[in-house]
Design a protein around this motif. Structure first.
Motif, PDB file in Angstrom:
ATOM      1  N   ALA A   9      11.487   5.703  -5.123  1.00  0.00           N
ATOM      2  CA  ALA A   9      10.100   5.467  -4.725  1.00  0.00           C
ATOM      3  C   ALA A   9       9.284   6.702  -5.040  1.00  0.00           C
ATOM      4  CB  ALA A   9      10.025   5.133  -3.243  1.00  0.00           C
ATOM      5  N   ASP A  10       8.109   6.497  -5.613  1.00  0.00           N
ATOM      6  CA  ASP A  10       7.193   7.579  -5.963  1.00  0.00           C
ATOM      7  C   ASP A  10       5.779   7.148  -5.607  1.00  0.00           C
ATOM      8  OD1 ASP A  10       8.977   9.478  -7.311  1.00  0.00           O
ATOM      9  OD2 ASP A  10       9.178   7.914  -8.839  1.00  0.00           O
ATOM     10  N   ARG A  11       4.937   8.143  -5.408  1.00  0.00           N
ATOM     11  CA  ARG A  11       3.524   7.877  -5.166  1.00  0.00           C
ATOM     12  C   ARG A  11       2.727   8.340  -6.380  1.00  0.00           C
ATOM     13  NH1 ARG A  11       0.734   6.577  -0.789  1.00  0.00           N
ATOM     14  NH2 ARG A  11       2.442   7.076   0.629  1.00  0.00           N
ATOM     15  N   VAL A  17       2.096   3.281  -4.161  1.00  0.00           N
ATOM     16  CA  VAL A  17       3.529   3.547  -4.077  1.00  0.00           C
ATOM     17  C   VAL A  17       4.251   2.613  -5.032  1.00  0.00           C
ATOM     18  CG1 VAL A  17       5.557   3.575  -2.578  1.00  0.00           C
ATOM     19  CG2 VAL A  17       3.343   4.323  -1.687  1.00  0.00           C
ATOM     20  N   LEU A  19       8.084   1.442  -6.319  1.00  0.00           N
ATOM     21  CA  LEU A  19       9.535   1.419  -6.161  1.00  0.00           C
ATOM     22  C   LEU A  19      10.110   0.990  -7.498  1.00  0.00           C
ATOM     23  CD1 LEU A  19      12.080   1.597  -4.385  1.00  0.00           C
ATOM     24  CD2 LEU A  19      11.751  -0.841  -3.890  1.00  0.00           C
ATOM     25  N   ALA A  36      15.189  -0.607   0.553  1.00  0.00           N
ATOM     26  CA  ALA A  36      14.276   0.304  -0.145  1.00  0.00           C
ATOM     27  C   ALA A  36      12.865  -0.271  -0.192  1.00  0.00           C
ATOM     28  CB  ALA A  36      14.793   0.581  -1.555  1.00  0.00           C
ATOM     29  N   THR A  37      12.755  -1.576  -0.381  1.00  0.00           N
ATOM     30  CA  THR A  37      11.452  -2.222  -0.411  1.00  0.00           C
ATOM     31  C   THR A  37      10.782  -2.137   0.948  1.00  0.00           C
ATOM     32  OG1 THR A  37      12.218  -3.730  -2.139  1.00  0.00           O
ATOM     33  CG2 THR A  37      10.227  -4.369  -0.961  1.00  0.00           C
ATOM     34  N   GLU A  39      11.338   0.020   3.338  1.00  0.00           N
ATOM     35  CA  GLU A  39      10.985   1.419   3.612  1.00  0.00           C
ATOM     36  C   GLU A  39       9.708   1.808   2.869  1.00  0.00           C
ATOM     37  OE1 GLU A  39      12.732   5.917   2.965  1.00  0.00           O
ATOM     38  OE2 GLU A  39      14.159   4.263   3.121  1.00  0.00           O
ATOM     39  N   ALA A  40       9.618   1.439   1.596  1.00  0.00           N
ATOM     40  CA  ALA A  40       8.431   1.763   0.800  1.00  0.00           C
ATOM     41  C   ALA A  40       7.201   1.009   1.320  1.00  0.00           C
ATOM     42  CB  ALA A  40       8.678   1.448  -0.672  1.00  0.00           C
ATOM     43  N   ASP A  43       4.969   2.672   3.773  1.00  0.00           N
ATOM     44  CA  ASP A  43       4.227   3.832   3.300  1.00  0.00           C
ATOM     45  C   ASP A  43       3.045   3.463   2.401  1.00  0.00           C
ATOM     46  OD1 ASP A  43       3.895   6.606   3.188  1.00  0.00           O
ATOM     47  OD2 ASP A  43       5.070   6.785   1.348  1.00  0.00           O
ATOM     48  N   VAL A  44       2.678   2.193   2.335  1.00  0.00           N
ATOM     49  CA  VAL A  44       1.651   1.785   1.370  1.00  0.00           C
ATOM     50  C   VAL A  44       0.244   1.675   1.948  1.00  0.00           C
ATOM     51  CG1 VAL A  44       3.254   0.634  -0.200  1.00  0.00           C
ATOM     52  CG2 VAL A  44       2.176  -0.672   1.642  1.00  0.00           C
ATOM     53  N   LEU A  49       2.758  -2.873  -2.505  1.00  0.00           N
ATOM     54  CA  LEU A  49       3.800  -2.030  -3.084  1.00  0.00           C
ATOM     55  C   LEU A  49       4.037  -2.512  -4.509  1.00  0.00           C
ATOM     56  CD1 LEU A  49       6.229  -0.025  -2.954  1.00  0.00           C
ATOM     57  CD2 LEU A  49       7.573  -1.963  -2.099  1.00  0.00           C
TER      58      LEU A  49
END
Length: 106
Positions: A9-11, A17, A19, A36-37, A39-40, A43-44, A49
């Motif tokens: 994952a990167d911003r 964000v 993934l 992972a999805t 979790e990401a 953070d959006v 995402l």
């Protein structure tokens, strides 16, 4: 035996964000994709995402299920290889899928 799948994952500078998945998604690792999805998605901040599948070589029904459940909160980047399966399962009707255009979305 678990199939090889790398998830990162990167911003982006614009705050989005992404993934990124590399490898194959099947029943042996779809729970990793789901985790992972999720979790990401935490953070959006109200944005979708972006799930980049452009380097995924195989995606089975377990992986599709992960994406379908989260379709309203994601956008997908895919390659022409995944285009038919994303279309047949209905993901292209439920969310934005980039990269399936004849010119690759450029």
């Amino acid at each position: 035996m678990t199939t090889a799948l790398t998830l990162t994952a990167d911003r982006r500078p614009d705050g989005a964000v992404i993934l990124s998945a590399v490898g194959e998604v099947d029943m042996t690792n779809s729970a990793d994709l789901a985790a992972a999805t999720d979790e990401a998605l935490g953070d959006v901040s109200g944005r979708p995402l972006i799930v980049d599948l452009s380097r995924v070589e195989y995606l089975d029904s377990a992986g599709l299920s992960v994406l379908l459940v989260r379709a309203e909160r994601i956008e997908i980047v895919a390659s022409a290889l995944l285009g038919p399966v994303l279309t047949v399962c209905g993901l292209t009707e439920l969310t934005t899928v980039h990269g399936l255009e004849p010119d690759g979305g450029r």
